[in-house]
Each structure stands twice: as structure tokens, then as C-alpha cells.
Design a protein around this motif. Sequence first.
Motif, PDB file in Angstrom:
ATOM      1  N   ALA A   1       0.830  -1.205   0.000  1.00  0.00           N
ATOM      2  CA  ALA A   1       0.000   0.000   0.000  1.00  0.00           C
ATOM      3  C   ALA A   1       0.864   1.254   0.000  1.00  0.00           C
ATOM      4  O   ALA A   1       0.531   2.246  -0.658  1.00  0.00           O
ATOM      5  N   ALA A   2       1.987   1.209   0.707  1.00  0.00           N
ATOM      6  CA  ALA A   2       2.891   2.364   0.723  1.00  0.00           C
ATOM      7  C   ALA A   2       3.453   2.630  -0.674  1.00  0.00           C
ATOM      8  O   ALA A   2       3.621   3.791  -1.075  1.00  0.00           O
ATOM      9  N   ALA A   3       3.735   1.561  -1.424  1.00  0.00           N
ATOM     10  CA  ALA A   3       4.228   1.735  -2.792  1.00  0.00           C
ATOM     11  C   ALA A   3       3.156   2.384  -3.664  1.00  0.00           C
ATOM     12  O   ALA A   3       3.461   3.228  -4.520  1.00  0.00           O
ATOM     13  N   SER A   4       1.902   2.008  -3.460  1.00  0.00           N
ATOM     14  CA  SER A   4       0.818   2.625  -4.234  1.00  0.00           C
ATOM     15  C   SER A   4       0.659   4.099  -3.888  1.00  0.00           C
ATOM     16  O   SER A   4       0.377   4.929  -4.766  1.00  0.00           O
ATOM     17  N   VAL A   5       0.807   4.430  -2.616  1.00  0.00           N
ATOM     18  CA  VAL A   5       0.769   5.838  -2.214  1.00  0.00           C
ATOM     19  C   VAL A   5       1.884   6.604  -2.916  1.00  0.00           C
ATOM     20  O   VAL A   5       1.683   7.731  -3.409  1.00  0.00           O
ATOM     21  N   GLN A   6       3.062   5.982  -2.984  1.00  0.00           N
ATOM     22  CA  GLN A   6       4.192   6.620  -3.662  1.00  0.00           C
ATOM     23  C   GLN A   6       3.883   6.830  -5.144  1.00  0.00           C
ATOM     24  O   GLN A   6       4.151   7.896  -5.708  1.00  0.00           O
ATOM     25  N   GLY A   7       3.295   5.804  -5.794  1.00  0.00           N
ATOM     26  CA  GLY A   7       2.941   5.936  -7.204  1.00  0.00           C
ATOM     27  C   GLY A   7       1.904   7.021  -7.429  1.00  0.00           C
ATOM     28  O   GLY A   7       1.970   7.781  -8.409  1.00  0.00           O
ATOM     29  N   TYR A   8       0.932   7.119  -6.516  1.00  0.00           N
ATOM     30  CA  TYR A   8      -0.104   8.147  -6.618  1.00  0.00           C
ATOM     31  C   TYR A   8       0.515   9.536  -6.499  1.00  0.00           C
ATOM     32  O   TYR A   8       0.197  10.450  -7.282  1.00  0.00           O
ATOM     33  N   ALA A   9       1.431   9.674  -5.532  1.00  0.00           N
ATOM     34  CA  ALA A   9       2.080  10.969  -5.334  1.00  0.00           C
ATOM     35  C   ALA A   9       2.949  11.337  -6.539  1.00  0.00           C
ATOM     36  O   ALA A   9       2.986  12.499  -6.968  1.00  0.00           O
ATOM     37  N   ARG A  10       3.636  10.331  -7.098  1.00  0.00           N
ATOM     38  CA  ARG A  10       4.456  10.602  -8.289  1.00  0.00           C
ATOM     39  C   ARG A  10       3.576  11.025  -9.458  1.00  0.00           C
ATOM     40  O   ARG A  10       3.945  11.904 -10.244  1.00  0.00           O
ATOM     41  N   ALA A  11       2.423  10.398  -9.577  1.00  0.00           N
ATOM     42  CA  ALA A  11       1.521  10.759 -10.676  1.00  0.00           C
ATOM     43  C   ALA A  11       1.013  12.177 -10.513  1.00  0.00           C
ATOM     44  O   ALA A  11       0.855  12.912 -11.496  1.00  0.00           O
ATOM     45  N   GLN A  12       0.744  12.582  -9.264  1.00  0.00           N
ATOM     46  CA  GLN A  12       0.301  13.963  -9.029  1.00  0.00           C
ATOM     47  C   GLN A  12       1.388  14.955  -9.430  1.00  0.00           C
ATOM     48  O   GLN A  12       1.098  16.041  -9.941  1.00  0.00           O
ATOM     49  N   ALA A  13       2.634  14.565  -9.183  1.00  0.00           N
ATOM     50  CA  ALA A  13       3.752  15.435  -9.551  1.00  0.00           C
ATOM     51  C   ALA A  13       4.082  15.372 -11.034  1.00  0.00           C
ATOM     52  O   ALA A  13       4.821  16.213 -11.554  1.00  0.00           O
ATOM     53  N   ASP A  14       3.517  14.380 -11.717  1.00  0.00           N
ATOM     54  CA  ASP A  14       3.855  14.133 -13.120  1.00  0.00           C
ATOM     55  C   ASP A  14       3.557  15.332 -14.007  1.00  0.00           C
ATOM     56  O   ASP A  14       4.296  15.647 -14.938  1.00  0.00           O
ATOM     57  N   GLU A  15       2.439  16.022 -13.728  1.00  0.00           N
ATOM     58  CA  GLU A  15       2.005  17.106 -14.609  1.00  0.00           C
ATOM     59  C   GLU A  15       3.035  18.240 -14.673  1.00  0.00           C
ATOM     60  O   GLU A  15       3.153  18.914 -15.692  1.00  0.00           O
ATOM     61  N   ALA A  16       3.762  18.452 -13.592  1.00  0.00           N
ATOM     62  CA  ALA A  16       4.704  19.570 -13.607  1.00  0.00           C
ATOM     63  C   ALA A  16       6.052  19.215 -12.992  1.00  0.00           C
ATOM     64  O   ALA A  16       6.900  20.079 -12.866  1.00  0.00           O
ATOM     65  N   GLY A  17       6.256  17.954 -12.640  1.00  0.00           N
ATOM     66  CA  GLY A  17       7.437  17.599 -11.880  1.00  0.00           C
ATOM     67  C   GLY A  17       8.479  16.820 -12.654  1.00  0.00           C
ATOM     68  O   GLY A  17       8.451  16.725 -13.876  1.00  0.00           O
ATOM     69  N   ALA A  18       9.383  16.221 -11.884  1.00  0.00           N
ATOM     70  CA  ALA A  18      10.548  15.548 -12.455  1.00  0.00           C
ATOM     71  C   ALA A  18      10.152  14.349 -13.308  1.00  0.00           C
ATOM     72  O   ALA A  18      10.749  14.105 -14.361  1.00  0.00           O
ATOM     73  N   LEU A  19       9.151  13.587 -12.863  1.00  0.00           N
ATOM     74  CA  LEU A  19       8.761  12.412 -13.640  1.00  0.00           C
ATOM     75  C   LEU A  19       8.209  12.833 -14.998  1.00  0.00           C
ATOM     76  O   LEU A  19       8.499  12.210 -16.024  1.00  0.00           O
ATOM     77  N   GLY A  20       7.421  13.924 -15.003  1.00  0.00           N
ATOM     78  CA  GLY A  20       6.904  14.416 -16.276  1.00  0.00           C
ATOM     79  C   GLY A  20       8.019  14.837 -17.209  1.00  0.00           C
ATOM     80  O   GLY A  20       7.987  14.554 -18.409  1.00  0.00           O
ATOM     81  N   ARG A  21       9.035  15.515 -16.661  1.00  0.00           N
ATOM     82  CA  ARG A  21      10.165  15.919 -17.495  1.00  0.00           C
ATOM     83  C   ARG A  21      10.942  14.703 -17.997  1.00  0.00           C
ATOM     84  O   ARG A  21      11.397  14.673 -19.150  1.00  0.00           O
TER      85      ARG A  21
END
Length: 399
Positions: free
Chosen positions: A140-160
Motif C-alpha cells: 500500500a505504501a508503494a501505491s501511495v508513492q505511485g499516486y504521489a508521483r503521478a500527481q507530480a507528473d504534470e509539472a514535476g521531475a517524472l513528467g520531465r
Amino acid sequence: MSGPWSALPRGLAAELRREQQTIAVEIIGEIRKQVPEFSRPLAGQFGAGIQHGVETALAEFTELIEGARSENPERMRVYRALGRGELAEGRSLDALQAAYRLGARVAWRRYARVARRVGLGTEQLVVLAEAIFAHIDELAAASVQGYARAQADEAGALGRSRSHLLTLLARGGARAELETAADLADWPLPWELCAVALAPEAASRPSGGRRPGLPDLVLAELHGPEPWLVIPEPDLYLRDGQVRALLEARGAVIGPTVPPEQAGDSLRWARTLRARPPRTAEGPVDGETHLAALLLLADPALVRLIAARRLRPLDELTPKQRRRLGDTLLAWLQSDRGSAPDVAARLGIHPQTARQRLHQVQRIFGPALADADVRFELEIALRARDGEWDGPGESRGEG
């Protein structure tokens, strides 16, 4: 990695593994029954993600007991992807967390039966319960991490990182370069993929910069002058409902399936077909079925030269006569120089009409039709005529 599972007898893992398939079925059934958000049919990427997540979690738990689980950080990717998928569906993590808790309860109930059957005592049953819920907390903690990364995706490092990966794929990066960029983008490099060329966004219906609810692993550049997608594992992801809806809405042309290093080729071919679509195209165009058209479009000037030379014998005819005899000649070539009835069947005309036209064709082109190279060039010329890549396919009347 130490945890309560290390206090369990390793032989228990083999007994639990025998129940793994039926436990997975029961967990998925209970999730669909009790978690409203997951009550829909498990089809496409949604179903594949849930199925894979449950089966992987059960397999990993037995590996924990055996002490055989690898510490490869890639193993948590599936649970991060489930978290990102919830954001893509427009939900909070409440439903996924409920599914985790429900799955843990079902697993505990089934595992406890096995444990009692093999003679585990009360203290070990308590340890087994603690191990199950500790394992679920980790997932579940990994899913929380994935959710948070997806939220950052629109303007963050993962999106870049994913934008950089798209750029590399478009220009045809080397395998090692792609592997490094894919790792930074949290994107498993597939064996095969295809590029999809899309129409620009309609000015009357802009998306406001939002990404549709596409599967997380479908890479997308939707808002530029030449929008496109990268579809990994096309056999799976091209069946996804959200992907299909976007392809239908945006005049998609799907490039041929290729290894990642040739993604740029797949994109180039898709854009070429999009600029000159087959005349019979309705809905998304599949480049796999138009490879001959791509070959013709590769050098239009050369094709025009071939056509001018090989179709010159028709120049003295009227446009209507040129069309009819050209269609007849192409049908004859495509039916492996078939009989008048074969040609008539392809054109939807009477055999006697086909016979008369074939006599005209033979009279106009003469002995040249016996030359295999001439026939090949004639078919190129006729297929390319007016961009009608698929050749004659309907009746234009007799005569």
C-alpha cells in the motif's frame, strides 16, 4: 529484508503456494463484490493491473517466508502503477486501500486454514497474521508513492523524464540510452511498441492541458502541433477503452509495431500515412495493413516518374477510358493475370465487359505485359494513381 515472516517455518511457503491460484480468484471476486469502484468487468489494462497486482502480492509473500525475495527495486513497480492508475481514473486512494485491506483479510482466512492443517501453533498463527498485514502495508505504501508521483507528473521531475524519453524515442535513441532514460521515467522498456500520429486538438474543444485517463505506461504528447503517442505492448494497450476512444476522436494513424530503437521510424511512417491517408480509411488507420502504401509514399517523385512512363500508352484515351482500363489492368495484375471472370469479380462488372477491356489492354500495352519488371512497375503506377493506395474496390459501371 527482515520482518515477521522470517520467524515462520520456510516449509510453509510450499503449502501456501499450492493454494495461490484459488486464493487469487477469491480475492479478486471479493474485491469486485465489496469495493464499488472495482465492480466493473476486469477487462483491458484495468483488469490486467488488478489481476497482476494480486498474483504478484501472493507470490511475493511466499518468497518472503522462504527468504528468497530479491531486493530489486523494480518489484514495487506494479504497486506504484496501481496508485498512478487510481489518479488516472480520477479517484482518491480510498478504493485501492480498501481493496488491499480486503485482500489481506481473505488471504489471512485462507492461509490460517493451511497453517492449522500443517500443525502451526497459536503463536505462529499470530506471527502469520502480523506478516500478512506488514506485507500489505508495504504494498500500500508503494501505491501511495505511485499516486504521489503521478500527481507530480504534470509539472514535476517524472513528467520531465517522460518528455525526455519521448524525445529520445522520436529521434531513435540507442538501446542503452533508452534503457537509462526509461529507468529515470519509471517506464519499463518493452520488447515492442508502436507510435500513433494524432490530429491536433480541435480549437473548439481544447483539453485545457489535461491528459485523458490513459493507462500510465502509454506515453503521450497531446498538445503540440504534431501530437503523438507511444503504445507499449500494442496487442494489450490498443484494446484499452480509453486508448480506443482517443484514437477514434483524434483521427489516429497507428504506426507499425517495432522494437523501441525504431520508435522514430514507426512515428515517421504513421505521420506519412496521416498526411496521405488511404481513400478507404474510416476511423483509426492501422499502418500494419498499409505497408505497401508506405513504400509508395517513401519517394513520390520516383513513383510519379514510373507512372508517367508506364502509363503513357493510355495518354491518348479520354479520362473515363483511362480510368476504366487502368482499373482493369490493375485487377488483372492483382489477380495474378487471371481470367476475365476473375477480373470481373474484382471490379464488380460483367465477365464479357471485362473480356472486352482486357483485349483493349493487351492491344495498347502489347508484348510489354510479358515482362515481369514492367508488370511490377505498372502495379506501382496504378496503386499510386490519385493516391488510391488500395486499388480498385468498387464498380464504376460497365462499358
